[in-house]
Design a protein around this motif. Structure first.
Motif, mmCIF file in Angstrom:
data_model
loop_
_atom_site.group_PDB
_atom_site.id
_atom_site.type_symbol
_atom_site.label_atom_id
_atom_site.label_comp_id
_atom_site.label_asym_id
_atom_site.label_seq_id
_atom_site.Cartn_x
_atom_site.Cartn_y
_atom_site.Cartn_z
ATOM 1 N N GLN A 22 4.773 -0.633 0.663
ATOM 2 C CA GLN A 22 4.047 0.462 1.303
ATOM 3 C C GLN A 22 4.464 1.811 0.750
ATOM 4 O O GLN A 22 3.627 2.715 0.569
ATOM 5 N N ASP A 23 5.736 1.968 0.429
ATOM 6 C CA ASP A 23 6.201 3.227 -0.173
ATOM 7 C C ASP A 23 5.585 3.416 -1.560
ATOM 8 O O ASP A 23 5.168 4.518 -1.927
ATOM 9 N N ALA A 24 5.522 2.337 -2.331
ATOM 10 C CA ALA A 24 5.003 2.428 -3.709
ATOM 11 C C ALA A 24 3.514 2.723 -3.733
ATOM 12 O O ALA A 24 3.002 3.294 -4.709
ATOM 13 N N THR A 25 2.798 2.365 -2.663
ATOM 14 C CA THR A 25 1.339 2.525 -2.637
ATOM 15 C C THR A 25 0.888 3.568 -1.615
ATOM 16 O O THR A 25 -0.301 3.625 -1.280
ATOM 17 N N ASN A 26 1.827 4.356 -1.135
ATOM 18 C CA ASN A 26 1.524 5.434 -0.181
ATOM 19 C C ASN A 26 0.794 4.920 1.057
ATOM 20 O O ASN A 26 -0.257 5.428 1.454
ATOM 21 N N GLY A 27 1.375 3.886 1.669
ATOM 22 C CA GLY A 27 0.823 3.368 2.921
ATOM 23 C C GLY A 27 0.380 1.932 2.886
ATOM 24 O O GLY A 27 -0.050 1.384 3.898
ATOM 25 N N GLY A 28 0.483 1.317 1.724
ATOM 26 C CA GLY A 28 0.088 -0.084 1.595
ATOM 27 C C GLY A 28 -1.145 -0.236 0.726
ATOM 28 O O GLY A 28 -1.985 0.665 0.643
ATOM 29 N N PRO A 29 -1.274 -1.367 0.048
ATOM 30 C CA PRO A 29 -2.449 -1.598 -0.791
ATOM 31 C C PRO A 29 -3.709 -1.753 0.047
ATOM 32 O O PRO A 29 -3.665 -2.228 1.181
ATOM 33 N N HIS A 30 -4.836 -1.344 -0.541
ATOM 34 C CA HIS A 30 -6.117 -1.493 0.145
ATOM 35 C C HIS A 30 -6.566 -2.956 0.157
ATOM 36 O O HIS A 30 -7.356 -3.360 1.008
ATOM 37 N N GLY A 31 -6.056 -3.711 -0.803
ATOM 38 C CA GLY A 31 -6.375 -5.126 -0.868
ATOM 39 C C GLY A 31 -5.207 -5.903 -1.431
ATOM 40 O O GLY A 31 -4.386 -5.364 -2.179
ATOM 41 N N VAL A 32 -5.110 -7.173 -1.050
ATOM 42 C CA VAL A 32 -4.071 -8.067 -1.569
ATOM 43 C C VAL A 32 -4.744 -9.337 -2.063
ATOM 44 O O VAL A 32 -5.548 -9.943 -1.345
ATOM 45 N N ILE A 33 -4.415 -9.740 -3.288
ATOM 46 C CA ILE A 33 -4.889 -10.999 -3.834
ATOM 47 C C ILE A 33 -3.705 -11.954 -3.857
ATOM 48 O O ILE A 33 -2.761 -11.773 -4.628
ATOM 49 N N ASN A 34 -3.722 -12.955 -2.993
ATOM 50 C CA ASN A 34 -2.620 -13.908 -2.874
ATOM 51 C C ASN A 34 -2.852 -15.105 -3.786
ATOM 52 O O ASN A 34 -3.578 -16.039 -3.430
#
Length: 375
Positions: A260-272
């Motif tokens: 979340q720190d690296a993406t300024n609040g978390g990624p908009h999407g996650v591909i698992n």
């Protein structure tokens, strides 16, 4: 080097009689026997041995498979640990790239000598509501390469002409092979996430066969990529393929905070694409509010845990993404053909498939293994 130098070997062709019908449809001399890796029972011995060359049905093409990617699904098919029975005995594999050497009498979209690819979806009914809407992979009568239909871990394999992938003649068959499943699958998953250019997407399992391609497709589609995996070698690979940030889960005490720190609040999407149940569930924690979690990897018996309170308050979406349709396949191959995506591969002989499975079980694979069917 990310793409290993490989040895091109000419398959040994055994001269023997072939049927008149097949002879009339092909200018290639097709042997009666071929080498393949086959197993009689789930989890049983992987036998590298001679078996008959299959004959194409009226709607099928016969492909002289030159190379085949090795997917984690192939491992599940061998073990038989999914709640979907395989045919037995079975020749696995569903990322086969080769040359059309014969075709059935009803085939009009392929010519002898064309390059063609064997995908996970070998065939579907083309008349149910799913097929009509472009969801052929969800067809209840779907035929699956290397699962319900003998696949690409053999020198000659059949494929339904409608579902077989068209490969450009200038393509490197070894490098295009993983695109036929891994590439199409992650490309479809990224489309399923429905993100906007400039938004963050996290690739969980970014250093593996699917992940390394997902990083590239995401970059080519205009997204900012954070790759998640374990190990410096995987971090180096992810960065070299266009990943903006790499998070090593083996070194982070608070993985959610780090992402979340690296993406300024978390990624908009996650591909698992990882096969870790814990990683899949954790993606629901670190994804941004109103974000999308896309499930791709299929660890046997796994469950995605998302606390209802968090799920509702953050208004997140969890979506499953299966393999792509014919349009997704064409588009994914086009990205490859234009040089926007490449396959980090290591080529080994088909007879070494068992060794590849051992590395896969240990999580020790960087990029994608591709087998050369000639040895």
């Amino acid at each position: 080097m990310l793409s290993q130098t490989f040895l091109r070997r000419t398959p040994i062709i055994r001269k023997s009689p072939i049927s008149l019908a097949l002879r009339l449809q092909s200018t290639f001399q097709i042997p009666e026997k071929q080498m393949a890796v086959i197993f009689e029972t789930n989890g049983g011995p992987l036998e590298y041995k001679e078996i008959p060359v299959p004959k194409p049905k009226p709607t099928e093409i016969l492909i002289n498979v030159k190379y085949s990617g090795v997917c984690h699904t192939d491992l599940h098919a061998w073990k038989g640990d999914w709640p979907l029975a395989t045919k037995l005995p079975l020749v696995g594999g569903h990322e086969g790239a080769g040359v059309v050497v014969a075709k059935g009498e009803s085939v009009t979209n392929f010519e002898i000598g064309d390059y063609a690819g064997i995908k996970w979806l070998n065939g579907s009914c083309m008349s149910c509501e799913y097929c009509e809407q472009g969801h052929e992979s969800n067809c209840p009568d779907a035929d699956l390469s290397g699962y319900t239909h003998d696949g690409s871990f053999q020198q000659y394999a059949t494929a339904d002409a409608i579902q077989a992938a068209k490969i450009p003649k200038e393509a490197d068959l070894a490098e295009v092979a993983p695109i036929l499943c891994a590439g199409v699958t992650v490309y479809k998953a990224l489309k399923t996430a429905n993100l906007q250019a400039g938004q963050w997407v996290a690739i969980s399992g970014a250093g593996g066969g699917l992940g390394s391609l997902a990083v590239q497709y995401a970059k080519a589609m205009g997204y900012r990529v954070v790759g998640i995996d374990g190990g410096a070698d995987k971090g180096e690979l992810v960065k070299s393929l266009g990943g903006e940030v790499f998070i090593d889960f083996t070194k982070e005490k608070d993985l959610t905070k780090a992402i979340q720190d690296a993406t300024n609040g978390g990624p908009h999407g996650v591909i698992n694409v990882s096969v870790s149940e814990a990683a899949i569930s954790q993606s629901c924690d670190y994804v941004r509010s109103t974000g999308k979690v896309v499930l791709v990897g299929l660890p046997a018996g796994a469950v995605c845990h998302s606390p209802v309170f968090q799920h509702v308050v953050k208004s997140i979406e969890i979506k499953g993404s299966y393999v792509g349709n014919r349009a997704d396949t064409r588009e994914a191959i086009d990205f490859f053909s234009r040089g926007l995506v490449r396959s980090p591969i290591k080529v080994v002989g088909l007879s070494e498939l068992g060794d590849v499975y051992e590395k896969m079980e240990k999580g020790a694979i960087l990029g994608r293994y591709v087998v050369d069917t000639s040895y």
